[in-house]
Each structure stands twice: as C-alpha cells, then as structure tokens.
Write a protein that holds these residues in place. Structure first.
Motif, PDB file in Angstrom:
ATOM      1  N   LEU A   1       0.835  -1.200   0.000  1.00 34.88           N
ATOM      2  CA  LEU A   1       0.000   0.000   0.000  1.00 34.88           C
ATOM      3  C   LEU A   1       0.872   1.252   0.000  1.00 34.88           C
ATOM      4  O   LEU A   1       1.840   1.339   0.761  1.00 34.88           O
ATOM      5  CB  LEU A   1      -0.898   0.018   1.239  1.00 34.88           C
ATOM      6  CG  LEU A   1      -1.870  -1.142   1.392  1.00 34.88           C
ATOM      7  CD1 LEU A   1      -2.560  -1.078   2.749  1.00 34.88           C
ATOM      8  CD2 LEU A   1      -2.888  -1.137   0.270  1.00 34.88           C
TER       9      LEU A   1
ATOM     10  N   VAL B   1       1.211   4.546   1.321  1.00 42.05           N
ATOM     11  CA  VAL B   1       0.681   5.319   2.450  1.00 42.05           C
ATOM     12  C   VAL B   1       1.342   6.690   2.559  1.00 42.05           C
ATOM     13  O   VAL B   1       1.262   7.352   3.589  1.00 42.05           O
ATOM     14  CB  VAL B   1       0.817   4.537   3.782  1.00 42.05           C
ATOM     15  CG1 VAL B   1      -0.048   3.291   3.774  1.00 42.05           C
ATOM     16  CG2 VAL B   1       2.272   4.208   4.077  1.00 42.05           C
TER      17      VAL B   1
ATOM     18  N   PRO C   1      -1.221   9.897   3.577  1.00 43.03           N
ATOM     19  CA  PRO C   1      -1.633  10.147   4.970  1.00 43.03           C
ATOM     20  C   PRO C   1      -0.499  10.078   5.991  1.00 43.03           C
ATOM     21  O   PRO C   1      -0.645  10.601   7.093  1.00 43.03           O
ATOM     22  CB  PRO C   1      -2.658   9.044   5.231  1.00 43.03           C
ATOM     23  CG  PRO C   1      -2.271   7.944   4.326  1.00 43.03           C
ATOM     24  CD  PRO C   1      -1.700   8.611   3.105  1.00 43.03           C
ATOM     25  N   LEU C   2       0.613   9.427   5.657  1.00 38.75           N
ATOM     26  CA  LEU C   2       1.705   9.261   6.617  1.00 38.75           C
ATOM     27  C   LEU C   2       2.973   9.953   6.121  1.00 38.75           C
ATOM     28  O   LEU C   2       3.601   9.491   5.177  1.00 38.75           O
ATOM     29  CB  LEU C   2       2.015   7.774   6.842  1.00 38.75           C
ATOM     30  CG  LEU C   2       0.966   6.947   7.549  1.00 38.75           C
ATOM     31  CD1 LEU C   2       1.384   5.498   7.623  1.00 38.75           C
ATOM     32  CD2 LEU C   2       0.720   7.501   8.941  1.00 38.75           C
TER      33      LEU C   2
ATOM     34  N   LEU D   1      -5.494  -4.424   8.621  1.00 40.59           N
ATOM     35  CA  LEU D   1      -4.868  -3.171   8.180  1.00 40.59           C
ATOM     36  C   LEU D   1      -5.305  -2.764   6.772  1.00 40.59           C
ATOM     37  O   LEU D   1      -5.365  -1.575   6.469  1.00 40.59           O
ATOM     38  CB  LEU D   1      -3.347  -3.271   8.231  1.00 40.59           C
ATOM     39  CG  LEU D   1      -2.704  -3.300   9.610  1.00 40.59           C
ATOM     40  CD1 LEU D   1      -1.189  -3.180   9.480  1.00 40.59           C
ATOM     41  CD2 LEU D   1      -3.235  -2.222  10.521  1.00 40.59           C
ATOM     42  N   GLU D   2      -5.607  -3.736   5.931  1.00 43.55           N
ATOM     43  CA  GLU D   2      -6.082  -3.391   4.584  1.00 43.55           C
ATOM     44  C   GLU D   2      -7.363  -2.561   4.658  1.00 43.55           C
ATOM     45  O   GLU D   2      -7.537  -1.632   3.884  1.00 43.55           O
ATOM     46  CB  GLU D   2      -6.364  -4.640   3.731  1.00 43.55           C
ATOM     47  CG  GLU D   2      -5.150  -5.418   3.334  1.00 43.55           C
ATOM     48  CD  GLU D   2      -4.839  -6.574   4.269  1.00 43.55           C
ATOM     49  OE1 GLU D   2      -4.225  -7.538   3.809  1.00 43.55           O
ATOM     50  OE2 GLU D   2      -5.193  -6.519   5.466  1.00 43.55           O
TER      51      GLU D   2
ATOM     52  N   LEU E   1      -8.290  -0.725   7.312  1.00 41.26           N
ATOM     53  CA  LEU E   1      -7.930   0.544   7.947  1.00 41.26           C
ATOM     54  C   LEU E   1      -7.326   1.523   6.937  1.00 41.26           C
ATOM     55  O   LEU E   1      -7.599   2.715   6.969  1.00 41.26           O
ATOM     56  CB  LEU E   1      -6.941   0.282   9.086  1.00 41.26           C
ATOM     57  CG  LEU E   1      -6.483   1.491   9.886  1.00 41.26           C
ATOM     58  CD1 LEU E   1      -7.657   2.119  10.635  1.00 41.26           C
ATOM     59  CD2 LEU E   1      -5.385   1.095  10.858  1.00 41.26           C
ATOM     60  N   TRP E   2      -6.509   1.024   6.018  1.00 38.25           N
ATOM     61  CA  TRP E   2      -5.832   1.857   5.023  1.00 38.25           C
ATOM     62  C   TRP E   2      -6.457   1.707   3.632  1.00 38.25           C
ATOM     63  O   TRP E   2      -5.787   1.886   2.617  1.00 38.25           O
ATOM     64  CB  TRP E   2      -4.341   1.500   4.971  1.00 38.25           C
ATOM     65  CG  TRP E   2      -3.666   1.772   6.276  1.00 38.25           C
ATOM     66  CD1 TRP E   2      -3.342   0.862   7.238  1.00 38.25           C
ATOM     67  CD2 TRP E   2      -3.254   3.038   6.777  1.00 38.25           C
ATOM     68  NE1 TRP E   2      -2.751   1.497   8.311  1.00 38.25           N
ATOM     69  CE2 TRP E   2      -2.684   2.829   8.057  1.00 38.25           C
ATOM     70  CE3 TRP E   2      -3.320   4.341   6.276  1.00 38.25           C
ATOM     71  CZ2 TRP E   2      -2.182   3.870   8.833  1.00 38.25           C
ATOM     72  CZ3 TRP E   2      -2.820   5.372   7.055  1.00 38.25           C
ATOM     73  CH2 TRP E   2      -2.258   5.127   8.315  1.00 38.25           C
ATOM     74  N   SER E   3      -7.746   1.411   3.580  1.00 41.53           N
ATOM     75  CA  SER E   3      -8.416   1.133   2.303  1.00 41.53           C
ATOM     76  C   SER E   3      -8.428   2.324   1.344  1.00 41.53           C
ATOM     77  O   SER E   3      -8.602   2.145   0.134  1.00 41.53           O
ATOM     78  CB  SER E   3      -9.847   0.647   2.541  1.00 41.53           C
ATOM     79  OG  SER E   3     -10.610   1.662   3.170  1.00 41.53           O
ATOM     80  N   ASP E   4      -8.223   3.531   1.843  1.00 38.45           N
ATOM     81  CA  ASP E   4      -8.177   4.711   0.969  1.00 38.45           C
ATOM     82  C   ASP E   4      -6.844   4.842   0.239  1.00 38.45           C
ATOM     83  O   ASP E   4      -6.723   5.645  -0.690  1.00 38.45           O
ATOM     84  CB  ASP E   4      -8.421   5.989   1.774  1.00 38.45           C
ATOM     85  CG  ASP E   4      -9.844   6.090   2.284  1.00 38.45           C
ATOM     86  OD1 ASP E   4     -10.712   5.359   1.787  1.00 38.45           O
ATOM     87  OD2 ASP E   4     -10.078   6.919   3.186  1.00 38.45           O
ATOM     88  N   CYS E   5      -5.850   4.076   0.656  1.00 37.67           N
ATOM     89  CA  CYS E   5      -4.515   4.158   0.043  1.00 37.67           C
ATOM     90  C   CYS E   5      -4.434   3.224  -1.160  1.00 37.67           C
ATOM     91  O   CYS E   5      -4.916   2.098  -1.112  1.00 37.67           O
ATOM     92  CB  CYS E   5      -3.448   3.770   1.067  1.00 37.67           C
ATOM     93  SG  CYS E   5      -3.383   4.892   2.469  1.00 37.67           S
TER      94      CYS E   5
ATOM     95  N   SER F   1      -3.082   0.568  -3.826  1.00 32.80           N
ATOM     96  CA  SER F   1      -2.185  -0.587  -3.756  1.00 32.80           C
ATOM     97  C   SER F   1      -1.080  -0.424  -4.800  1.00 32.80           C
ATOM     98  O   SER F   1      -1.225   0.302  -5.785  1.00 32.80           O
ATOM     99  CB  SER F   1      -2.951  -1.893  -3.968  1.00 32.80           C
ATOM    100  OG  SER F   1      -3.506  -1.918  -5.251  1.00 32.80           O
TER     101      SER F   1
END
Length: 123
Positions: free
Chosen positions: A29, A31, A34-35, A104-105, A107-111, A113
């Motif tokens: 992912l 990220v 957001p990170l 986690l997928e 949780l971070w579904s907006d990111c 792949s």
C-alpha cells in the motif's frame, strides 16, 4: 504525493524475500499521502509463529544485503505480528489470525495498492 522510486525498489526486495519464505497474501500500500514518515506498507502473512519469524528474518537479511538497516523492529519474540521499519518502507508480517483481526487493509483502504513484481517461479 506518491511513493518514491527508492521506496518501490525496497518494496520489491522485501516482497521477494517474504515470498521466498512462503509468505501468503502479499499486499503493498502507498501510504505516503496520509503518513509523512513512510511511503509504503508491505503486508504479509505466515501460517505459524515460526513461519512469521522466518519471513521477517529473511526480509531483514535481504534488506541488509541491499545496504538498508532496520531502524526499528517490534514483535519478534511473539511471532504474531512483526513490524520492521526501514524508513521509506514498513513491513508488517502477521500470523493469519492476527492479520484478519487487525485488518490493516481495511484501515488503510483509501490508500492505493502497489503492484508487486513477483515472477511465476517465485509464486
């Protein structure tokens, strides 16, 4: 912002290492949006605590061969969820049950792949 070419390069090294130890369900992912502290998460699953530790160990070995040191490591003693921080890349190696639980997928579904370049011989 998107993952840097260096982060993608490190991702491929880590993914090949994990795959060589029979990691299941490899997902990468981006990220970076957001990170601000990292670009990429690699998620992988192992079938047992021993397999999880072996996958994480191989990832660390291959990254070290590529000149990248582990900045932080957590969870190795338990072998249920091992987090390896390489700066631009963070690798999460889960036991199957823990991966489903923490999801986690989702949780971070907006990111977005990132496709992994694993050859048929690796898979």
């Amino acid at each position: 912002m998107t993952a840097t070419p260096r982060a993608i390069e490190l991702l491929q090294i880590a993914a090949h290492a994990a795959d060589s130890k029979q990691a299941d369900d490899l997902v990468a992912l981006d990220v970076s949006e957001p990170l601000p502290l990292t670009d990429v998460f690699l998620l992988a699953s192992g079938r047992s605590e021993r397999n999880v530790v072996a996958i994480a160990g191989e990832v660390e070995d291959k990254m070290l061969e590529a000149g990248v040191k582990t900045l932080r490591r957590e969870g190795r003693a338990e072998g249920r969820w091992i987090l390896l921080d390489f700066g631009d890349l963070v690798v999460h190696v889960f036991h199957d049950e823990d991966r489903q639980y923490y999801s986690l997928e989702r949780l971070w579904s907006d990111c977005p792949s990132i496709p992994l370049e694993l050859s048929v011989a690796d898979a």
